[in-house]
Design a protein around this motif. Sequence first.
Motif, PDB file in Angstrom:
ATOM      1  N   LEU A  26       7.561   7.916   6.298  1.00 16.39           N
ATOM      2  CA  LEU A  26       7.818   7.354   4.977  1.00 16.39           C
ATOM      3  C   LEU A  26       6.542   6.801   4.350  1.00 16.39           C
ATOM      4  O   LEU A  26       6.348   6.899   3.129  1.00 16.39           O
ATOM      5  CB  LEU A  26       8.912   6.288   5.062  1.00 16.39           C
ATOM      6  N   PHE A  27       5.638   6.258   5.157  1.00 18.43           N
ATOM      7  CA  PHE A  27       4.348   5.796   4.642  1.00 18.43           C
ATOM      8  C   PHE A  27       3.540   6.982   4.118  1.00 18.43           C
ATOM      9  O   PHE A  27       3.011   6.946   2.995  1.00 18.43           O
ATOM     10  CB  PHE A  27       3.567   5.058   5.732  1.00 18.43           C
ATOM     11  N   VAL A  28       3.443   8.032   4.913  1.00 21.18           N
ATOM     12  CA  VAL A  28       2.682   9.220   4.498  1.00 21.18           C
ATOM     13  C   VAL A  28       3.331   9.851   3.268  1.00 21.18           C
ATOM     14  O   VAL A  28       2.646  10.251   2.315  1.00 21.18           O
ATOM     15  CB  VAL A  28       2.561  10.220   5.672  1.00 21.18           C
ATOM     16  N   ALA A  29       4.658   9.931   3.254  1.00 22.62           N
ATOM     17  CA  ALA A  29       5.369  10.513   2.108  1.00 22.62           C
ATOM     18  C   ALA A  29       5.132   9.685   0.839  1.00 22.62           C
ATOM     19  O   ALA A  29       4.981  10.250  -0.252  1.00 22.62           O
ATOM     20  CB  ALA A  29       6.860  10.612   2.413  1.00 22.62           C
ATOM     21  N   ALA A  30       5.102   8.359   0.972  1.00 23.15           N
ATOM     22  CA  ALA A  30       4.844   7.495  -0.186  1.00 23.15           C
ATOM     23  C   ALA A  30       3.460   7.762  -0.762  1.00 23.15           C
ATOM     24  O   ALA A  30       3.273   7.776  -1.979  1.00 23.15           O
ATOM     25  CB  ALA A  30       4.988   6.026   0.209  1.00 23.15           C
ATOM     26  N   ARG A  31       2.483   7.989   0.087  1.00 24.99           N
ATOM     27  CA  ARG A  31       1.138   8.337  -0.389  1.00 24.99           C
ATOM     28  C   ARG A  31       1.126   9.739  -0.987  1.00 24.99           C
ATOM     29  O   ARG A  31       0.523   9.983  -2.030  1.00 24.99           O
ATOM     30  CB  ARG A  31       0.123   8.265   0.760  1.00 24.99           C
ATOM     31  N   TRP A  32       1.783  10.679  -0.322  1.00 25.14           N
ATOM     32  CA  TRP A  32       1.787  12.080  -0.762  1.00 25.14           C
ATOM     33  C   TRP A  32       2.400  12.214  -2.153  1.00 25.14           C
ATOM     34  O   TRP A  32       1.893  12.947  -2.997  1.00 25.14           O
ATOM     35  CB  TRP A  32       2.554  12.921   0.265  1.00 25.14           C
ATOM     36  N   VAL A  33       3.482  11.485  -2.409  1.00 22.55           N
ATOM     37  CA  VAL A  33       4.155  11.580  -3.701  1.00 22.55           C
ATOM     38  C   VAL A  33       3.348  10.887  -4.805  1.00 22.55           C
ATOM     39  O   VAL A  33       3.570  11.143  -5.985  1.00 22.55           O
ATOM     40  CB  VAL A  33       5.602  11.045  -3.594  1.00 22.55           C
ATOM     41  N   ASN A  34       2.407  10.060  -4.436  1.00 21.49           N
ATOM     42  CA  ASN A  34       1.499   9.416  -5.392  1.00 21.49           C
ATOM     43  C   ASN A  34       0.324  10.349  -5.701  1.00 21.49           C
ATOM     44  O   ASN A  34      -0.835   9.991  -5.521  1.00 21.49           O
ATOM     45  CB  ASN A  34       0.959   8.090  -4.827  1.00 21.49           C
ATOM     46  N   ASP A  35       0.637  11.546  -6.150  1.00 18.65           N
ATOM     47  CA  ASP A  35      -0.396  12.561  -6.433  1.00 18.65           C
ATOM     48  C   ASP A  35      -1.345  12.711  -5.250  1.00 18.65           C
ATOM     49  O   ASP A  35      -2.560  12.679  -5.395  1.00 18.65           O
ATOM     50  CB  ASP A  35      -1.172  12.233  -7.713  1.00 18.65           C
ATOM     51  N   LYS A  36      -0.747  12.839  -4.073  1.00 19.57           N
ATOM     52  CA  LYS A  36      -1.479  13.016  -2.813  1.00 19.57           C
ATOM     53  C   LYS A  36      -2.521  11.918  -2.594  1.00 19.57           C
ATOM     54  O   LYS A  36      -3.631  12.163  -2.146  1.00 19.57           O
ATOM     55  CB  LYS A  36      -2.077  14.413  -2.762  1.00 19.57           C
ATOM     56  N   GLY A  37      -2.120  10.711  -2.931  1.00 20.94           N
ATOM     57  CA  GLY A  37      -2.949   9.530  -2.700  1.00 20.94           C
ATOM     58  C   GLY A  37      -3.779   9.105  -3.892  1.00 20.94           C
ATOM     59  O   GLY A  37      -4.301   7.988  -3.911  1.00 20.94           O
ATOM     60  N   ALA A  38      -3.901   9.937  -4.920  1.00 22.59           N
ATOM     61  CA  ALA A  38      -4.741   9.604  -6.074  1.00 22.59           C
ATOM     62  C   ALA A  38      -4.216   8.397  -6.843  1.00 22.59           C
ATOM     63  O   ALA A  38      -5.004   7.662  -7.450  1.00 22.59           O
ATOM     64  CB  ALA A  38      -4.863  10.812  -7.004  1.00 22.59           C
ATOM     65  N   ARG A  39      -2.906   8.173  -6.822  1.00 25.21           N
ATOM     66  CA  ARG A  39      -2.314   7.044  -7.549  1.00 25.21           C
ATOM     67  C   ARG A  39      -2.000   5.866  -6.634  1.00 25.21           C
ATOM     68  O   ARG A  39      -1.334   4.912  -7.059  1.00 25.21           O
ATOM     69  CB  ARG A  39      -1.037   7.503  -8.261  1.00 25.21           C
ATOM     70  N   ASP A  40      -2.451   5.906  -5.382  1.00 22.83           N
ATOM     71  CA  ASP A  40      -2.241   4.772  -4.483  1.00 22.83           C
ATOM     72  C   ASP A  40      -2.853   3.510  -5.074  1.00 22.83           C
ATOM     73  O   ASP A  40      -3.917   3.554  -5.703  1.00 22.83           O
ATOM     74  CB  ASP A  40      -2.880   5.028  -3.113  1.00 22.83           C
ATOM     75  N   VAL A  41      -2.175   2.406  -4.867  1.00 24.69           N
ATOM     76  CA  VAL A  41      -2.688   1.106  -5.274  1.00 24.69           C
ATOM     77  C   VAL A  41      -3.268   0.467  -4.016  1.00 24.69           C
ATOM     78  O   VAL A  41      -2.535   0.157  -3.079  1.00 24.69           O
ATOM     79  CB  VAL A  41      -1.568   0.226  -5.868  1.00 24.69           C
ATOM     80  N   LEU A  42      -4.580   0.312  -3.993  1.00 22.46           N
ATOM     81  CA  LEU A  42      -5.240  -0.199  -2.789  1.00 22.46           C
ATOM     82  C   LEU A  42      -5.324  -1.717  -2.812  1.00 22.46           C
ATOM     83  O   LEU A  42      -5.566  -2.344  -3.853  1.00 22.46           O
ATOM     84  CB  LEU A  42      -6.646   0.402  -2.665  1.00 22.46           C
ATOM     85  N   TRP A  43      -5.127  -2.294  -1.644  1.00 20.71           N
ATOM     86  CA  TRP A  43      -5.252  -3.743  -1.473  1.00 20.71           C
ATOM     87  C   TRP A  43      -6.723  -4.122  -1.636  1.00 20.71           C
ATOM     88  O   TRP A  43      -7.621  -3.492  -1.068  1.00 20.71           O
ATOM     89  CB  TRP A  43      -4.755  -4.117  -0.090  1.00 20.71           C
ATOM     90  N   GLN A  44      -6.939  -5.179  -2.400  1.00 17.17           N
ATOM     91  CA  GLN A  44      -8.284  -5.735  -2.563  1.00 17.17           C
ATOM     92  C   GLN A  44      -8.269  -7.131  -1.949  1.00 17.17           C
ATOM     93  O   GLN A  44      -7.816  -8.090  -2.586  1.00 17.17           O
ATOM     94  CB  GLN A  44      -8.681  -5.794  -4.044  1.00 17.17           C
ATOM     95  N   PRO A  45      -8.729  -7.265  -0.709  1.00 15.52           N
ATOM     96  CA  PRO A  45      -8.651  -8.545  -0.018  1.00 15.52           C
ATOM     97  C   PRO A  45      -9.307  -9.681  -0.824  1.00 15.52           C
ATOM     98  O   PRO A  45     -10.433  -9.553  -1.302  1.00 15.52           O
ATOM     99  CB  PRO A  45      -9.403  -8.297   1.286  1.00 15.52           C
ATOM    100  N   GLY A  46      -8.584 -10.759  -0.993  1.00 12.27           N
ATOM    101  CA  GLY A  46      -9.103 -11.941  -1.666  1.00 12.27           C
ATOM    102  C   GLY A  46      -9.288 -11.782  -3.171  1.00 12.27           C
ATOM    103  O   GLY A  46      -9.881 -12.660  -3.808  1.00 12.27           O
ATOM    104  N   ALA A  47      -8.772 -10.726  -3.770  1.00 11.27           N
ATOM    105  CA  ALA A  47      -9.011 -10.445  -5.184  1.00 11.27           C
ATOM    106  C   ALA A  47      -8.406 -11.476  -6.118  1.00 11.27           C
ATOM    107  O   ALA A  47      -8.851 -11.615  -7.254  1.00 11.27           O
ATOM    108  CB  ALA A  47      -8.492  -9.065  -5.537  1.00 11.27           C
ATOM    109  N   THR A  48      -7.400 -12.208  -5.667  1.00 12.73           N
ATOM    110  CA  THR A  48      -6.730 -13.143  -6.580  1.00 12.73           C
ATOM    111  C   THR A  48      -7.105 -14.592  -6.302  1.00 12.73           C
ATOM    112  O   THR A  48      -6.441 -15.507  -6.796  1.00 12.73           O
ATOM    113  CB  THR A  48      -5.203 -12.987  -6.466  1.00 12.73           C
ATOM    114  N   ARG A  49      -8.155 -14.812  -5.556  1.00  9.50           N
ATOM    115  CA  ARG A  49      -8.568 -16.200  -5.251  1.00  9.50           C
ATOM    116  C   ARG A  49      -9.109 -16.875  -6.483  1.00  9.50           C
ATOM    117  O   ARG A  49      -9.723 -16.342  -7.321  1.00  9.50           O
ATOM    118  CB  ARG A  49      -9.649 -16.204  -4.163  1.00  9.50           C
TER     119      ARG A  49
END
Length: 192
Positions: A169-192
């Motif tokens: 399900l993790f891989v499928a979630a990435r795959w359906v996001n235009d094969k990872g192009a639309r993934d939202v990446l975590w930015q550690p500490g971005a909201t501090r």
Amino acid sequence: MVKLNKIYTRTGDKGTTGLGTGERRRKDDLRVASYGTVDEANACVGLAREQLHDHPELDAMLARIQHDLFDLGADLCTPPTDKPLPYEALRIVPAQVARLEAEIDRLNADLAPLKSFVLPGGSPASAALHLARTVTRRAERAMVALEAEPGETVGAPALQYVNRLSDFLFVAARWVNDKGARDVLWQPGATR
């Protein structure tokens, strides 16, 4: 084949339910919680499928998974017993795990390696698949807790299947996001 003539039976009105063996258990029993959470994961997969209008290959994989999840629920609902049953208990088998692994490999081949953790989202389909993934992880935790209980057994293929399913399900979630192009990446500490 299952035949349901009457939906309500009143047999659970006092907080118990029947297992596939005929044994009654409390509705908050770990075994009941395990197959109930598998059922919840199945509903989440069904919701995700409704978002896959342009992905028939993935939809077919998820359709097979929904059948597997009913098999898994049947497996968990029928603990091993020394008493003869009037039917053969349905169990998850290694071939179901192997098929899931092959489908993970198939989808993952289209994805670039990750450089950060992925936040659930990017598209409605991906968000729904991530929800199914997290509910599947909860089912796995319940199954592991059940297996640790004295006198309880969970089949190794069942545990392997639910573990692989969350990976799928993790891989499928990435795959359906235009094969990872639309993934939202975590930015550690971005909201501090």
